[in-house]
Write a protein that holds these residues in place. Structure first.
Motif, short mmCIF file in Angstrom:
data_model
loop_
_atom_site.label_atom_id
_atom_site.label_comp_id
_atom_site.label_asym_id
_atom_site.label_seq_id
_atom_site.Cartn_x
_atom_site.Cartn_y
_atom_site.Cartn_z
N ASP A 24 37.07 32.72 34.83
CA ASP A 24 37.55 32.21 33.55
C ASP A 24 38.88 31.45 33.70
OD1 ASP A 24 37.39 31.96 30.79
OD2 ASP A 24 38.65 33.73 30.44
N SER A 25 39.32 31.26 34.95
CA SER A 25 40.62 30.64 35.22
C SER A 25 40.45 29.39 36.07
CB SER A 25 41.52 31.63 35.98
OG SER A 25 41.58 32.88 35.33
N PHE A 26 41.56 28.71 36.31
CA PHE A 26 41.56 27.55 37.19
C PHE A 26 42.66 27.68 38.24
CE2 PHE A 26 40.37 26.01 32.93
CZ PHE A 26 39.13 25.48 33.18
N ILE A 27 42.36 27.13 39.42
CA ILE A 27 43.43 26.83 40.36
C ILE A 27 43.74 25.35 40.17
CG2 ILE A 27 44.01 26.56 42.81
CD1 ILE A 27 44.10 29.42 41.81
N GLN A 28 45.01 25.06 39.95
CA GLN A 28 45.44 23.69 39.63
C GLN A 28 46.31 23.17 40.79
OE1 GLN A 28 48.74 23.41 36.80
NE2 GLN A 28 47.48 22.08 35.52
N LEU A 29 45.78 22.20 41.51
CA LEU A 29 46.60 21.57 42.56
C LEU A 29 47.37 20.43 41.93
CD1 LEU A 29 44.07 21.50 45.56
CD2 LEU A 29 45.70 23.29 44.90
N VAL A 59 45.85 41.02 31.93
CA VAL A 59 45.82 39.74 31.20
C VAL A 59 44.37 39.26 31.26
CG1 VAL A 59 46.64 37.37 31.09
CG2 VAL A 59 48.20 39.18 31.82
N GLY A 60 43.62 39.51 30.18
CA GLY A 60 42.19 39.19 30.20
C GLY A 60 41.52 39.95 31.33
N ASP A 61 40.80 39.23 32.17
CA ASP A 61 40.05 39.81 33.28
C ASP A 61 40.91 39.91 34.54
OD1 ASP A 61 37.72 40.84 34.40
OD2 ASP A 61 37.11 38.88 35.18
N SER A 62 42.18 39.58 34.42
CA SER A 62 43.09 39.52 35.57
C SER A 62 44.25 40.48 35.38
CB SER A 62 43.64 38.10 35.75
OG SER A 62 42.60 37.14 35.76
#
Lengths: 133, 133
Positions: A51-56, B49-52
């Motif tokens: 549900d998240s992103f890694i942002q470069l 925090v949510g799923d994290s």
């Protein structure tokens, strides 16, 4: 405060194309979004992780915030973005709680989001971004 | 590689109790787990925090990995933990892809997890932990 998710972790990288290729080659995952954000002086590439992103984050020049970060600290985590339902309400709550803010009011972020930054001094040395999708 | 989620972001802090209190006071969220991990020389406190999780890490001494990190870089993000279905399989895939590993084999982490660390050189300057719940 309701933090819905870690929206993203933003990593400052010296060479964006090389970093994207390294993430693809090492983890075998594909980028899902790329955007040049002139107002923030960055080009960003996102990889989805649950549900998240890694942002470069690549700097558009040495005198940008990410450019100065790279000069000072080298590559690494630049900020953590928390997803909140309402950035304006979250800023009000943080003000009430005495947090040190960078943005007094919400502004436009990438991907059509609304964002605001909280100063690292209030968050254990980490620059924090609030993100309303 | 299947990265299921950002399991946690680990923040090195100089004074764990002060940092926990600051996160509670600033964000109005409560810690959900605390554990002393002697093998890694840290005491950790988790916020959901949510799923994290946000993981605040206090060093058990100056000659521990987090103690040396704080001496060298100050407070900030120490590592990113990615949740994977099978750490051993993920390590095999990373080896095949030429990644530089810190752990050749899975080992026990906190919360009864199985973990392994990947070297920052392969991950854009960021220490990466693989976490199997």
């Amino acid at each position: 405060m309701r933090l819905e998710a870690i929206d993203h972790v933003g990593l400052a990288v010296g060479d964006l194309e090389a970093a994207v290729e390294r993430y693809r080659a090492t983890l075998g995952i594909e980028p899902i979004h790329r955007e040049r954000v002139e107002t923030q002086g960055v080009e960003e590439v996102l990889f989805a992780v649950g549900d998240s992103f890694i942002q470069l984050l690549g700097a558009l020049g040495p005198e940008t915030p990410v450019g100065r970060f790279l000069e000072r600290r080298g590559e690494g985590v630049h900020h953590i973005g928390y997803r909140v339902p309402d950035v304006a309400a979250a800023l009000e709550e943080l003000k009430r709680r005495g947090a040190r803010l960078i943005d007094d009011a919400p502004r436009a972020g990438s991907r059509g989001t609304t964002i605001a930054f909280v100063h690292p001094a209030s968050m254990g040395g980490v620059l924090v971004e609030l993100v309303q999708v």
